[in-house]
Design a protein around this motif. Structure first.
Motif, PDB file in Angstrom:
ATOM      1  N   ARG A 142       2.704   7.954  -7.615  1.00 14.57           N
ATOM      2  CA  ARG A 142       2.717   6.690  -6.870  1.00 14.57           C
ATOM      3  C   ARG A 142       2.910   6.951  -5.382  1.00 14.57           C
ATOM      4  O   ARG A 142       3.359   6.075  -4.651  1.00 14.57           O
ATOM      5  N   VAL A 143       2.546   8.164  -4.939  1.00 14.76           N
ATOM      6  CA  VAL A 143       2.676   8.537  -3.534  1.00 14.76           C
ATOM      7  C   VAL A 143       4.095   8.310  -3.026  1.00 14.76           C
ATOM      8  O   VAL A 143       4.310   7.823  -1.926  1.00 14.76           O
ATOM      9  N   GLU A 183      -0.730  12.418  -1.354  1.00 14.49           N
ATOM     10  CA  GLU A 183      -0.391  13.103  -2.589  1.00 14.49           C
ATOM     11  C   GLU A 183      -0.668  14.599  -2.427  1.00 14.49           C
ATOM     12  O   GLU A 183      -1.729  14.990  -1.962  1.00 14.49           O
ATOM     13  N   THR A 220      -1.616  -6.933  -7.612  1.00 12.23           N
ATOM     14  CA  THR A 220      -2.726  -6.095  -7.172  1.00 12.23           C
ATOM     15  C   THR A 220      -2.546  -5.718  -5.707  1.00 12.23           C
ATOM     16  O   THR A 220      -2.097  -6.525  -4.902  1.00 12.23           O
ATOM     17  N   VAL A 221      -2.895  -4.493  -5.425  1.00 14.03           N
ATOM     18  CA  VAL A 221      -2.823  -4.029  -4.040  1.00 14.03           C
ATOM     19  C   VAL A 221      -4.231  -4.080  -3.480  1.00 14.03           C
ATOM     20  O   VAL A 221      -5.072  -3.285  -3.828  1.00 14.03           O
ATOM     21  N   ASP A 279      -5.182  -3.722  -0.353  1.00 17.17           N
ATOM     22  CA  ASP A 279      -5.255  -3.303   1.043  1.00 17.17           C
ATOM     23  C   ASP A 279      -6.511  -2.510   1.381  1.00 17.17           C
ATOM     24  O   ASP A 279      -6.923  -2.444   2.519  1.00 17.17           O
ATOM     25  N   LEU A 280      -7.134  -1.909   0.360  1.00 17.72           N
ATOM     26  CA  LEU A 280      -8.353  -1.154   0.648  1.00 17.72           C
ATOM     27  C   LEU A 280      -9.541  -2.078   0.826  1.00 17.72           C
ATOM     28  O   LEU A 280     -10.600  -1.668   1.240  1.00 17.72           O
ATOM     29  N   ARG A 281      -9.339  -3.332   0.459  1.00 16.87           N
ATOM     30  CA  ARG A 281     -10.478  -4.226   0.524  1.00 16.87           C
ATOM     31  C   ARG A 281     -10.578  -4.923   1.871  1.00 16.87           C
ATOM     32  O   ARG A 281     -11.447  -5.751   2.112  1.00 16.87           O
ATOM     33  N   GLN A 282      -9.660  -4.610   2.751  1.00 16.34           N
ATOM     34  CA  GLN A 282      -9.635  -5.307   4.026  1.00 16.34           C
ATOM     35  C   GLN A 282     -10.952  -5.093   4.786  1.00 16.34           C
ATOM     36  O   GLN A 282     -11.709  -4.187   4.479  1.00 16.34           O
ATOM     37  N   ASP A 283     -11.125  -5.894   5.775  1.00 13.89           N
ATOM     38  CA  ASP A 283     -12.334  -5.766   6.587  1.00 13.89           C
ATOM     39  C   ASP A 283     -12.420  -4.370   7.165  1.00 13.89           C
ATOM     40  O   ASP A 283     -11.424  -3.768   7.521  1.00 13.89           O
ATOM     41  N   THR A 284     -13.630  -3.908   7.274  1.00 14.18           N
ATOM     42  CA  THR A 284     -13.816  -2.569   7.810  1.00 14.18           C
ATOM     43  C   THR A 284     -13.985  -2.600   9.321  1.00 14.18           C
ATOM     44  O   THR A 284     -14.080  -1.575   9.960  1.00 14.18           O
ATOM     45  N   GLU A 285     -14.012  -3.806   9.884  1.00 10.19           N
ATOM     46  CA  GLU A 285     -14.436  -3.909  11.278  1.00 10.19           C
ATOM     47  C   GLU A 285     -13.557  -3.148  12.255  1.00 10.19           C
ATOM     48  O   GLU A 285     -14.040  -2.490  13.142  1.00 10.19           O
ATOM     49  N   GLU A 308     -11.983  -0.527  11.890  1.00  8.45           N
ATOM     50  CA  GLU A 308     -11.946   0.927  11.769  1.00  8.45           C
ATOM     51  C   GLU A 308     -13.137   1.612  12.406  1.00  8.45           C
ATOM     52  O   GLU A 308     -13.272   2.824  12.350  1.00  8.45           O
ATOM     53  N   ILE A 309     -14.026   0.830  12.935  1.00  5.22           N
ATOM     54  CA  ILE A 309     -15.255   1.457  13.408  1.00  5.22           C
ATOM     55  C   ILE A 309     -15.225   1.604  14.929  1.00  5.22           C
ATOM     56  O   ILE A 309     -14.784   0.706  15.612  1.00  5.22           O
TER      57      ILE A 309
END
Lengths: 451, 462
Positions: free
Chosen positions: B113-114, B129, B450-451, B453-459, B461-462
């Protein structure tokens, strides 16, 4: 067919906007079709079984995961099912390169990363001295009774890394690439290859071979400048379309997995029963093998099968939110005819069920031009050819491992850079990308990272 | 807390049955006595998600701290052994090793679980991990040929091919007198660029140095499996003319000295590594993992549930039991030198029980007893799920106890797996862990953790 459609649609955004699969408000299609993984209670790993898996199959999945995760050890050891590391190797476990089933580090970010295989060209006598891949590590040398131990058996040298910078006209993006060099081996004969993400491999394996043949256009009959061809592997009955590996030398997940076990970890299997020791590396030949009591291979039948099953059934996560920017990027993707090679979808049948997957690849070989060429012929693939890699989950792979990079050696820090490296058959698309506004370029990247 | 709670719940149900709804006015003497205090009609107990996360962190501290304390005891027993090797000091060291594994096994629910065990960086923050001390503390499988002498064959497996030496393999770190024994050298194992450099440290290295390989009755490694663990003699630690490397194989004194030195350094390293986890979970810490985890809300709750699921099904059923069963590989078991695998299985499963009920019994007999996931489910109205998971855990624990009991009665895990793929105790335990996992999924969906957080907008990060 999709390839043709995309070609016709170049520059015709209005027409694109009216197509049914480009609903500007709905979510992006589920990449793995009916086998797509919904978001669960985890955020740090792509090691997730396909959601429809029953518990009994899932037990085998986790058993396979143990073979993927746990380090192999030097033979002989008490854990007889898990010994046989090396003698020469690049990594101790699958996990140490494909962390969380994702991509490995780029050499630009991490020059010492284990997640890089250094393939060697068959020039001079390099293959007879080193084999076709540099093995940067080796087991502790145990030479037996009466002989002095001399420390770690020297592995083959680890290349030193030099960064080359390219400045392009008409853009302020600076491109970096790495050259790996080793004394006695010319730099042009070494090709670093990053460990790719592993999700959805079983779904790619399920794309009918006839579909790949239909996508082929080796003579460019449609005059679009794209001449994809199947990488045929094997002879006669065994002849099959190569699908896996950066140049698609392997037709099945099993063949790819066996290749990685042998060339990266030094573990022999029924596919590859011989260690990587080159003919004159006598001390390498002298080491003990981890074969089982019945002359089984270092990874025996049952465990090899679970490792393959595991690798083939890693679920593809859902696409990310389709924001306005992502939708704009999708239009750019279509305008540039990226789909001519990054074929969006395929219909497949898995476990008797029909579904549509969205990997964005045709699995065909394409000439990608001199800047990407690594000069290494592999099977039928030439030094300038690469298999179109799938684009699904790339954004997640980057988010899980920010040290990774795109393209075969991880040289591109961003999607924008990756596109600019495209040449050969993709030169026209790359040139058109360069002429786009920054907002449009960024939108394309957002789209790719959302898949 | 579950017992108390179950009692309260039963009273609540009785009250409901008798009065068609608890009006909170019935006191201890019944409807005719003085009115009792008002209750939270229909809700027997309220715990918050943060309560559950806090208790989970408290148990992490207590169980890592117990492991650390017992590891210091182990280190002391090892010092005694090396100072004065005898059957008595040797057995005392082995007993101390078995003792520390009791609480340590219960900490393994904090893996996958990191958390600190998998991801703790030297500066106290969490990386990814693989960054944590898990590999150094509990690396497995062990390439023991790297550390000390091994037999030519284990369980009939000679692993030989042409050109291999036919007799015993002798070259290793202990026999290589050019290898300077120091904590740094052992930790580093001379491997540059290595991502798993600590295979020379941890519980299983110490286990190997105390028990030796499990070679069965005839000591050749090819005979019939028996009920004993490894056969290392205490004379492996005697210096001077009595020094051996295995029963009846006399050895140069320097080898026994080096072996003792290695064992002491390995114990010291283990204590140091466990201490980093104790610090990470110290409830008095500020800015440490304990503080961050307790403040983590649903993300922390999701981690708790993920650790419970991954340990129970993926690790315990999928790896530790199923591989041994599938391959009938005698020593492909977690504690293969000491034949203590039955305790690994029980203590791992107990860790899941601890997380669910929010209870942990410390080595001194005191308890950490707080808010469990069972309490949370009941608080939020999922009483049926709470009871279903309780029942599933009970089934798992009683089925797993059959493996433990058989081992205590003289048939260790490595011999039990020989009974075949359908061996009812092991197959039944795997089946119970599967059923438990099904219900855990219901727990997760009921609590809706549910987590995303990976589904957040990608905007950005670019």
């Amino acid at each position: 067919m999709i390839r043709l459609a995309a070609t016709v649609l170049i520059g015709s955004t209005l027409l694109i906007g009216s197509c049914s699969q480009r609903d500007a408000t709905g979510p992006l299609p589920a990449p793995g079709g009916a086998w797509t993984l919904a978001w669960g209670a985890t955020s740090h790993t792509l090691v997730q079984p396909t959601p429809t898996m029953d518990r009994e199959t899932e037990l085998r999945f986790w058993t396979g995961f143990a073979m993927f995760r746990d380090p192999w050890v030097k033979a002989p050891s008490s854990t007889t099912a898990r010994d046989g590391l090396g003698p020469l190797f690049s990594a101790r476990s699958c996990q140490s390169c494909h962390a969380g089933a994702g991509r490995g580090d780029s050499l630009l970010n991490d020059p010492d990363t284990p997640a890089m295989a250094f393939k060697l060209a068959d020039v001079d006598d390099i293959h007879s001295r080193f084999g076709d891949q540099l093995q940067t590590r080796a087991i502790y040398d145990v030479t037996g009774v009466g002989k002095r131990l001399s420390g770690f058996y020297p592995g083959e040298p680890r290349p030193s890394v030099k960064v080359e910078t390219l400045e392009l006209d008409d853009t302020d993006i600076v491109l970096n690439r790495v050259h790996a060099s080793v004394p006695d081996i010319p730099a042009y004969a070494i090709s670093p290859r990053v460990a790719p993400g592993l999700v959805g491999l079983g779904l790619l394996e399920a794309i009918p071979q006839s579909r790949l043949e239909a996508l082929e256009d080796p003579d460019d009959a449609n005059s679009d400048g794209i001449t994809g061809r199947v990488h045929w592997v094997g002879e006669g009955e065994a002849r099959a379309a190569g699908r896996f590996g950066w140049k698609a030398p392997h037709p099945t997940v099993a063949a790819q997995t066996a290749d990685a076990f042998r060339n990266d970890i030094g573990i022999t299997s029924v596919y590859n029963p011989v260690e990587t020791c080159a003919p004159q590396q006598q001390r390498c030949h002298d080491q003990r093998s981890g074969n089982g009591p019945q002359g089984d291979h270092e990874i025996g039948g049952i465990l090899f099968d679970t490792a393959v099953e595991f690798t083939a059934s890693l679920a593809v996560p859902e696409a990310r939110r389709a924001t306005a920017k992502v939708r704009r990027g999708q239009r750019v993707f279509e305008d540039l005819a990226c789909a001519a090679c990054h074929t969006p979808s395929h219909d497949i049948v898995v476990a008797g069920e029909q579904t549509t997957i969205w990997p964005y690849t045709d699995l065909l070989l394409h000439d990608m031009g001199p800047l990407l060429a690594d000069g290494i012929a592999q099977g039928d693939a030439t030094g300038g050819e690469w298999r179109t890699p799938p684009l699904w989950s790339l954004g997640l792979q980057q988010q899980l491992n920010p040290e990774t990079g795109f393209l075969h050696d991880g040289r591109a820090a961003t999607i924008q850079e990756a596109v600019l490296w495209h040449g050969g058959e993709a030169a026209t698309a790359a040139a058109r990308f360069k002429s786009l506004s920054k907002a449009e370029q960024d939108a394309l990247a957002a789209f790719v990272l959302a898949l | 807390m579950n017992k108390k709670l179950t009692g309260l719940l039963a009273m609540g149900l009785l009250a409901l049955a008798g009065c068609e709804g608890d009006d909170g006015s019935v006191g201890p003497a019944g409807a005719t006595g003085a009115a009792g205090p008002a209750g939270p009609a229909g809700v027997p107990l309220v715990v918050t998600r943060t309560d559950v996360v806090t208790t989970n962190a408290n148990i992490a501290y207590a169980s890592y701290s117990d492991s650390w304390v017992l590891a210091i005891e182990l280190q002391g027993k090892i010092d005694d052994l090396v100072a004065a090797p005898s059957q008595e000091t040797f057995d005392a060291a082995k007993d101390a090793w078995l003792a520390v594994n009791e609480p340590y096994g219960q900490t393994e629910v904090y893996r996958f679980r990191v958390g600190p065990i998998d991801a703790l960086l030297p500066d106290g923050s969490l990386g990814v991990e693989g960054d944590g001390p898990e590999g150094a503390i509990n690396a497995w499988p062990l390439g023991e040929a790297l550390v000390d002498y091994v037999a030519t064959a284990v369980d009939g497996d000679e692993g030989s091919d042409s050109g291999n030496p036919p007799t015993g393999v002798t070259g290793n770190i202990i026999s290589d007198t050019t290898f300077t024994l120091s904590k740094a050298n052992i930790r580093d194992n001379n491997e540059l660029d290595d991502d798993e450099r600590n295979l020379t440290t941890g519980f299983h290295v110490i286990e190997f140095l105390l028990w030796g390989q499990d070679l069965n009755a005839d000591l050749s490694g090819t005979g019939t499996r028996d009920a004993t663990g490894g056969q290392r003699p205490f004379s492996d630690y005697q210096t001077g003319a009595s020094c051996t490397s295995g029963i009846g194989t006399s050895s140069a004194s320097v080898i026994c000295e080096r072996r003792g030195q290695y064992l002491q350094l390995a114990a010291e390293i283990l204590v140091e590594d466990l201490k980093t986890l104790v610090d990470a979970w110290n409830p008095n810490g500020t800015g440490n993992h304990y503080a961050n985890f307790v403040a983590g809300g649903d993300v922390s709750l999701a981690k708790i549930l993920e650790g419970m699921g991954r340990l129970g099904f993926g690790e315990l059923a999928g790896e530790r039991m199923n591989i041994a069963l599938l391959t009938n590989s005698q020593e492909d078991e977690h504690s293969c030198f000491s034949d203590n695998t039955h305790r690994d299985i029980v203590t791992n499963a107990q860790g899941i029980v601890n997380s669910y009920f929010g209870e942990y019994t410390r080595i001194d007999g005191s308890t950490v007893d707080g808010a469990g996931i069972d309490d949370l489910l009941i608080s939020e109205g999922f009483t049926e799920t709470a009871n279903a998971f309780r029942a599933a855990l009970e089934t798992t624990m009683i089925r797993i106890s059959t493996i433990d009991d058989m081992a205590k009665a003289g048939m260790p895990f490595d011999t039990q797996i020989q009974l075949g793929i359908n061996e009812p105790n092991i197959a039944g335990s795997i089946q119970a862990l599967s059923a438990q996992t099904d219900i855990l999924e219901t727990v997760i969906s009921d609590l809706d953790v549910t987590v995303g957080d990976l589904r957040q907008d990608t905007e950005e990060e670019i």
